[in-house]
Design a protein around this motif. Structure first.
Motif, PDB file in Angstrom:
ATOM      1  N   GLY A   1      41.796 -45.606  -6.797  1.00 38.15           N
ATOM      2  CA  GLY A   1      42.722 -44.487  -6.844  1.00 38.15           C
ATOM      3  C   GLY A   1      43.937 -44.823  -7.668  1.00 38.15           C
ATOM      4  N   SER A   2      44.871 -43.893  -7.677  1.00 36.07           N
ATOM      5  CA  SER A   2      46.076 -44.115  -8.469  1.00 36.07           C
ATOM      6  C   SER A   2      47.247 -43.329  -7.898  1.00 36.07           C
ATOM      7  CB  SER A   2      45.836 -43.698  -9.916  1.00 36.07           C
ATOM      8  OG  SER A   2      45.577 -42.315  -9.984  1.00 36.07           O
ATOM      9  N   PHE A   3      48.411 -43.704  -8.345  1.00 35.24           N
ATOM     10  CA  PHE A   3      49.643 -42.973  -8.092  1.00 35.24           C
ATOM     11  C   PHE A   3      50.066 -42.431  -9.453  1.00 35.24           C
ATOM     12  CE2 PHE A   3      49.502 -46.224  -4.838  1.00 35.24           C
ATOM     13  CZ  PHE A   3      49.852 -45.538  -3.691  1.00 35.24           C
ATOM     14  N   LYS A   4      50.251 -41.128  -9.560  1.00 32.22           N
ATOM     15  CA  LYS A   4      50.512 -40.506 -10.852  1.00 32.22           C
ATOM     16  C   LYS A   4      51.981 -40.519 -11.261  1.00 32.22           C
ATOM     17  CE  LYS A   4      46.230 -39.288 -11.426  1.00 32.22           C
ATOM     18  NZ  LYS A   4      45.388 -39.882 -12.410  1.00 32.22           N
TER      19      LYS A   4
ATOM     20  N   GLY B   1      44.930 -37.775   2.417  1.00 30.57           N
ATOM     21  CA  GLY B   1      45.802 -37.390   3.530  1.00 30.57           C
ATOM     22  C   GLY B   1      45.929 -38.503   4.550  1.00 30.57           C
ATOM     23  N   HIS B   2      44.814 -39.175   4.845  1.00 30.06           N
ATOM     24  CA  HIS B   2      44.847 -40.282   5.802  1.00 30.06           C
ATOM     25  C   HIS B   2      45.670 -41.453   5.255  1.00 30.06           C
ATOM     26  CE1 HIS B   2      42.581 -43.401   8.420  1.00 30.06           C
ATOM     27  NE2 HIS B   2      43.655 -42.980   9.032  1.00 30.06           N
ATOM     28  N   LEU B   3      45.519 -41.755   3.972  1.00 30.46           N
ATOM     29  CA  LEU B   3      46.288 -42.852   3.380  1.00 30.46           C
ATOM     30  C   LEU B   3      47.783 -42.539   3.344  1.00 30.46           C
ATOM     31  CD1 LEU B   3      43.914 -43.833   0.447  1.00 30.46           C
ATOM     32  CD2 LEU B   3      44.347 -45.132   2.544  1.00 30.46           C
ATOM     33  N   ARG B   4      48.131 -41.245   3.249  1.00 26.95           N
ATOM     34  CA  ARG B   4      49.545 -40.858   3.217  1.00 26.95           C
ATOM     35  C   ARG B   4      50.185 -40.863   4.610  1.00 26.95           C
ATOM     36  NH1 ARG B   4      47.528 -36.409  -0.317  1.00 26.95           N
ATOM     37  NH2 ARG B   4      47.900 -37.123  -2.442  1.00 26.95           N
ATOM     38  N   ASN B   5      49.386 -40.769   5.681  1.00 25.54           N
ATOM     39  CA  ASN B   5      49.985 -40.649   7.020  1.00 25.54           C
ATOM     40  C   ASN B   5      50.505 -41.988   7.530  1.00 25.54           C
ATOM     41  OD1 ASN B   5      48.041 -42.075   8.560  1.00 25.54           O
ATOM     42  ND2 ASN B   5      46.916 -40.240   9.125  1.00 25.54           N
ATOM     43  N   GLU B   6      50.994 -41.987   8.763  1.00 20.99           N
ATOM     44  CA  GLU B   6      51.656 -43.175   9.324  1.00 20.99           C
ATOM     45  C   GLU B   6      50.718 -44.365   9.549  1.00 20.99           C
ATOM     46  OE1 GLU B   6      50.346 -40.382  12.474  1.00 20.99           O
ATOM     47  OE2 GLU B   6      51.691 -40.133  10.790  1.00 20.99           O
ATOM     48  N   ASP B   7      49.400 -44.165   9.484  1.00 27.67           N
ATOM     49  CA  ASP B   7      48.468 -45.289   9.609  1.00 27.67           C
ATOM     50  C   ASP B   7      48.545 -46.234   8.408  1.00 27.67           C
ATOM     51  OD1 ASP B   7      47.489 -44.347  12.015  1.00 27.67           O
ATOM     52  OD2 ASP B   7      45.724 -43.388  11.122  1.00 27.67           O
TER      53      ASP B   7
ATOM     54  N   ALA C   1      55.111 -42.062  -3.511  1.00 24.88           N
ATOM     55  CA  ALA C   1      53.970 -42.383  -2.640  1.00 24.88           C
ATOM     56  C   ALA C   1      53.070 -41.179  -2.385  1.00 24.88           C
ATOM     57  CB  ALA C   1      54.465 -42.964  -1.317  1.00 24.88           C
ATOM     58  N   ALA C   2      53.631 -39.980  -2.370  1.00 23.25           N
ATOM     59  CA  ALA C   2      52.838 -38.777  -2.116  1.00 23.25           C
ATOM     60  C   ALA C   2      51.917 -38.435  -3.280  1.00 23.25           C
ATOM     61  CB  ALA C   2      53.758 -37.599  -1.808  1.00 23.25           C
ATOM     62  N   SER C   3      52.128 -39.054  -4.447  1.00 22.53           N
ATOM     63  CA  SER C   3      51.291 -38.757  -5.606  1.00 22.53           C
ATOM     64  C   SER C   3      49.962 -39.502  -5.571  1.00 22.53           C
ATOM     65  CB  SER C   3      52.043 -39.082  -6.903  1.00 22.53           C
ATOM     66  OG  SER C   3      52.171 -40.478  -7.100  1.00 22.53           O
ATOM     67  N   LEU C   4      49.677 -40.196  -4.474  1.00 26.11           N
ATOM     68  CA  LEU C   4      48.418 -40.926  -4.313  1.00 26.11           C
ATOM     69  C   LEU C   4      47.230 -40.002  -4.537  1.00 26.11           C
ATOM     70  CD1 LEU C   4      47.375 -43.518  -1.844  1.00 26.11           C
ATOM     71  CD2 LEU C   4      46.151 -41.372  -1.735  1.00 26.11           C
ATOM     72  N   TRP C   5      46.251 -40.483  -5.291  1.00 27.39           N
ATOM     73  CA  TRP C   5      45.022 -39.734  -5.533  1.00 27.39           C
ATOM     74  C   TRP C   5      43.850 -40.699  -5.559  1.00 27.39           C
ATOM     75  CZ3 TRP C   5      41.183 -39.974  -9.198  1.00 27.39           C
ATOM     76  CH2 TRP C   5      40.281 -38.904  -9.199  1.00 27.39           C
ATOM     77  N   SER C   6      42.821 -40.420  -4.724  1.00 28.61           N
ATOM     78  CA  SER C   6      41.616 -41.259  -4.715  1.00 28.61           C
ATOM     79  C   SER C   6      40.352 -40.435  -4.958  1.00 28.61           C
ATOM     80  CB  SER C   6      41.486 -41.997  -3.376  1.00 28.61           C
ATOM     81  OG  SER C   6      41.138 -41.088  -2.347  1.00 28.61           O
TER      82      SER C   6
ATOM     83  N   ASN D   1      58.207 -40.930   5.975  1.00 33.87           N
ATOM     84  CA  ASN D   1      59.364 -41.796   6.199  1.00 33.87           C
ATOM     85  C   ASN D   1      59.645 -42.757   5.044  1.00 33.87           C
ATOM     86  OD1 ASN D   1      60.122 -40.953   8.905  1.00 33.87           O
ATOM     87  ND2 ASN D   1      58.147 -41.788   9.506  1.00 33.87           N
ATOM     88  N   HIS D   2      58.663 -42.953   4.170  1.00 33.19           N
ATOM     89  CA  HIS D   2      58.806 -43.883   3.039  1.00 33.19           C
ATOM     90  C   HIS D   2      58.250 -43.222   1.776  1.00 33.19           C
ATOM     91  CE1 HIS D   2      59.730 -46.945   6.035  1.00 33.19           C
ATOM     92  NE2 HIS D   2      58.663 -46.537   6.694  1.00 33.19           N
ATOM     93  N   PRO D   3      58.970 -42.248   1.223  1.00 33.23           N
ATOM     94  CA  PRO D   3      58.437 -41.480   0.094  1.00 33.23           C
ATOM     95  C   PRO D   3      58.377 -42.239  -1.226  1.00 33.23           C
ATOM     96  CG  PRO D   3      60.679 -40.803   0.577  1.00 33.23           C
ATOM     97  CD  PRO D   3      60.268 -41.756   1.668  1.00 33.23           C
TER      98      PRO D   3
END
Length: 88
Positions: free
Chosen positions: A27-30, A66-72, A54-59, A78-80
């Motif tokens: 994946g990547s961050f754009k 969505g799972h990679l972006r959440n608190e897990d 961090a929200a620009s994550l794409w796999s 909390n950490h954009p």
């Protein structure tokens, strides 16, 4: 001393991670901003600074993203911004 600026529209940070010990997820961050200072006569005086949205994550899989972006994992709420600063 040379200075470069990373342009968000032309820069991406890529990753590769093992998934369930069977396959690899890529994946990547754009949205990546940053700058690189490089001194070829004194490499130890060089540095790089990077900020990644961090929200620009794409796999390629919306549910996984969505799972990679959440608190897990990244906890984007909390950490954009992912920041990296390295002095050589």
């Amino acid at each position: 001393m040379s200075n470069w600026v990373f342009e968000p529209g032309h820069t991406a940070a890529e990753f590769c991670a093992r998934h369930m010990m069977v396959t690899w997820v890529r994946g990547s961050f754009k949205n990546v901003d940053g700058k690189l200072r490089f001194d070829p006569t004194n490499v130890a005086d060089s540095s790089v600074e990077v900020e990644i949205n961090a929200a620009s994550l794409w796999s390629g899989d919306e549910a996984r993203d969505g799972h990679l972006r959440n608190e897990d994992f990244l906890d984007v709420e909390n950490h954009p911004i992912i920041k990296l600063s390295v002095m050589m």
